[in-house]
Write a protein that holds these residues in place. Structure first.
Motif, PDB file in Angstrom:
ATOM      1  N   PRO A 255     -16.056 -15.600   1.195  1.00  0.00           N
ATOM      2  CA  PRO A 255     -14.657 -15.328   1.504  1.00  0.00           C
ATOM      3  C   PRO A 255     -13.749 -16.492   1.091  1.00  0.00           C
ATOM      4  CG  PRO A 255     -15.821 -15.997   3.490  1.00  0.00           C
ATOM      5  CD  PRO A 255     -16.831 -16.019   2.384  1.00  0.00           C
ATOM      6  N   ILE A 256     -12.566 -16.136   0.618  1.00  0.00           N
ATOM      7  CA  ILE A 256     -11.485 -17.097   0.409  1.00  0.00           C
ATOM      8  C   ILE A 256     -10.324 -16.655   1.291  1.00  0.00           C
ATOM      9  CG2 ILE A 256      -9.797 -18.070  -1.192  1.00  0.00           C
ATOM     10  CD1 ILE A 256     -11.719 -17.617  -3.457  1.00  0.00           C
ATOM     11  N   ILE A 257      -9.794 -17.581   2.065  1.00  0.00           N
ATOM     12  CA  ILE A 257      -8.614 -17.279   2.877  1.00  0.00           C
ATOM     13  C   ILE A 257      -7.423 -18.029   2.308  1.00  0.00           C
ATOM     14  CG2 ILE A 257      -7.529 -17.571   5.139  1.00  0.00           C
ATOM     15  CD1 ILE A 257     -10.182 -17.067   6.436  1.00  0.00           C
ATOM     16  N   ASP A 258      -6.380 -17.293   2.004  1.00  0.00           N
ATOM     17  CA  ASP A 258      -5.104 -17.873   1.589  1.00  0.00           C
ATOM     18  C   ASP A 258      -4.184 -17.832   2.803  1.00  0.00           C
ATOM     19  OD1 ASP A 258      -2.799 -18.744   0.372  1.00  0.00           O
ATOM     20  OD2 ASP A 258      -2.647 -17.099  -1.066  1.00  0.00           O
ATOM     21  N   ILE A 259      -3.828 -19.001   3.322  1.00  0.00           N
ATOM     22  CA  ILE A 259      -2.971 -19.040   4.506  1.00  0.00           C
ATOM     23  C   ILE A 259      -1.752 -19.904   4.193  1.00  0.00           C
ATOM     24  CG2 ILE A 259      -4.441 -20.839   5.544  1.00  0.00           C
ATOM     25  CD1 ILE A 259      -3.554 -19.551   8.316  1.00  0.00           C
ATOM     26  N   ALA A 260      -0.617 -19.241   4.048  1.00  0.00           N
ATOM     27  CA  ALA A 260       0.608 -19.917   3.633  1.00  0.00           C
ATOM     28  C   ALA A 260       1.697 -19.885   4.695  1.00  0.00           C
ATOM     29  CB  ALA A 260       1.150 -19.266   2.353  1.00  0.00           C
TER      30      ALA A 260
END
Length: 394
Positions: free
Chosen positions: A205-210
């Motif tokens: 998994p890759i989480i993009d949290i902006a």
């Protein structure tokens, strides 16, 4: 040689910004560009940021390079902010990057380096630059269902069915909170189901949290990322400080890579450092130093958290006001999802033709897929937007 170059596709959001600037109508409303704005239409410099910058100017004695990974204090401060104690720090490698986009790019580069045949599963829809970067790197993109245009909520059954096609060695890209562009988020029960599937399939998994702090609060917005981090063997996290610290132009991001075992961290860190060296060498430091100064000073951190909370609750108030006004004008509760969504964006679920009609007739600018930036509104413009939406038959 340069005559062989081909014209690249124009960025739709940048094109929309240009149209907005050229529009002479005094009543124009910009709901396209993805930056936070206050009630006066200004993207403010936060109080704690100003105070931290003054301190840095007074105390900093050198502008020499930091390390290839950036300042270690920045990585530690961001790790604590996002992950708290959810994972053993010894398993975490991290590098500073030019913004959240830089972190996303480096994450995809790392994937390609680790497995050139990896496929990346992305939500449909997702932030357009995700797909653009993957295409540029030659990584196969597989879209999974995410947003139900009828209910304006997460199509979780469709999502899980599509993610069922993942195989070992693939990657699934997830939005940590405040999904861009839809504003519709998974609940923690749904997150756990996704985690179970990831562990069953053996994918990364890759989480993009902006947008941590823009949805339900700093801790609440980090809950899903912490749950994933504590539950899977490996994880990449691309984090941005642009929104919650308001330092867009300082390009301040971080990529964290969590290895299954602490013994692997040094190799992972070396690969992250290498990617930084190849792409831009040493990362920018000013924004990272501002963030570190704030997070390590109790008074500055408290003031930053207070102002961030004002921004968050202000956007929630605008959401509720818009949903209420649309219900009043339309006599229908079909727009109630706007108050339920979180973050800066909501996708109202209409056609590009009707989005263009809003621009042509009412000087209301939003992206063609009907993503609108709630932070581009104020108490006065809400009623203008609501009337235009109803009049357009959306």
């Amino acid at each position: 040689m340069l005559t062989n170059l081909k014209e690249q596709p124009k960025d739709k959001i940048l094109g929309l910004m240009a149209l907005y600037r050229e529009d002479p109508r005094a009543t124009k409303i910009d709901l396209g560009v993805g930056v936070y704005k206050d009630a006066t239409g200004v993207t403010p410099v936060m109080r704690a940021v100003k105070a931290a910058e003054r301190r840095i100017v007074e105390e900093q004695t050198s502008k020499a390079y930091t390390g290839l990974a950036g300042d270690a204090g920045y990585s530690t401060a961001m790790r604590d902010l996002l992950l708290a104690d959810s994972v053993d720090p010894a398993r975490i490698a991290a590098v500073a990057t030019p913004g959240g986009t830089g972190a996303v790019r480096q994450a995809f580069e790392l994937v390609k380096q680790a497995n050139p045949n990896a496929r990346v599963f992305v939500s449909n829809p997702t932030w357009p630059n995700h797909v653009s970067i993957l295409g540029y790197l030659g990584i196969e993109v597989v879209k999974y269902r995410y947003f139900d245009t009828e209910t304006r909520a997460v199509d979780f059954d469709g999502m899980m069915e599509d993610l069922g096609d993942i195989t070992s060695g693939d990657v699934v890209l997830l939005h940590g909170c405040c999904h861009n562009p839809t504003g519709a988020n998974l609940n923690l029960t749904q997150w756990q189901s996704v985690i179970d599937l990831i562990n069953d399939k053996g994918c990364l998994p890759i989480i993009d949290i902006a947008y941590q702090g823009f949805g339900d609060g700093l801790e609440e917005d980090a809950a899903a990322t912490r749950l994933v981090a504590s539950s899977v063997p490996e994880l990449l996290i691309a984090a941005s400080c642009s929104k919650n610290f308001g330092i867009y132009r300082e390009r301040t991001g971080l990529l964290m890579a969590i290895s299954e075992k602490a013994e692997s961290t040094a190799v992972t860190q070396g690969n992250l450092n290498h990617l930084n060296r190849q792409n831009f060498s040493f990362p920018p430091d000013h924004g990272a130093r501002v963030v570190t100064t704030i997070l390590n000073d109790p008074e500055l951190k408290a003031d930053w958290m207070a102002e961030l909370e004002e921004m968050r609750t202000g956007m929630l108030a605008l959401r509720q006001q818009l949903a209420d006004e649309l219900q009043r004008l339309s006599g229908s509760d079909r727009f109630g999802f706007i108050a339920e969504h979180r973050g800066m964006f909501s996708q109202i679920g209409t056609t590009p033709d009707l989005v263009e009609k809003l621009r042509a007739d009412n000087a209301i600018y939003m992206v063609g897929d009907s993503r609108m930036n709630i932070a581009g509104l104020n108490a006065q413009s809400v009623s203008v937007l609501a009337k235009a939406i109803v009049d357009a038959g959306i």
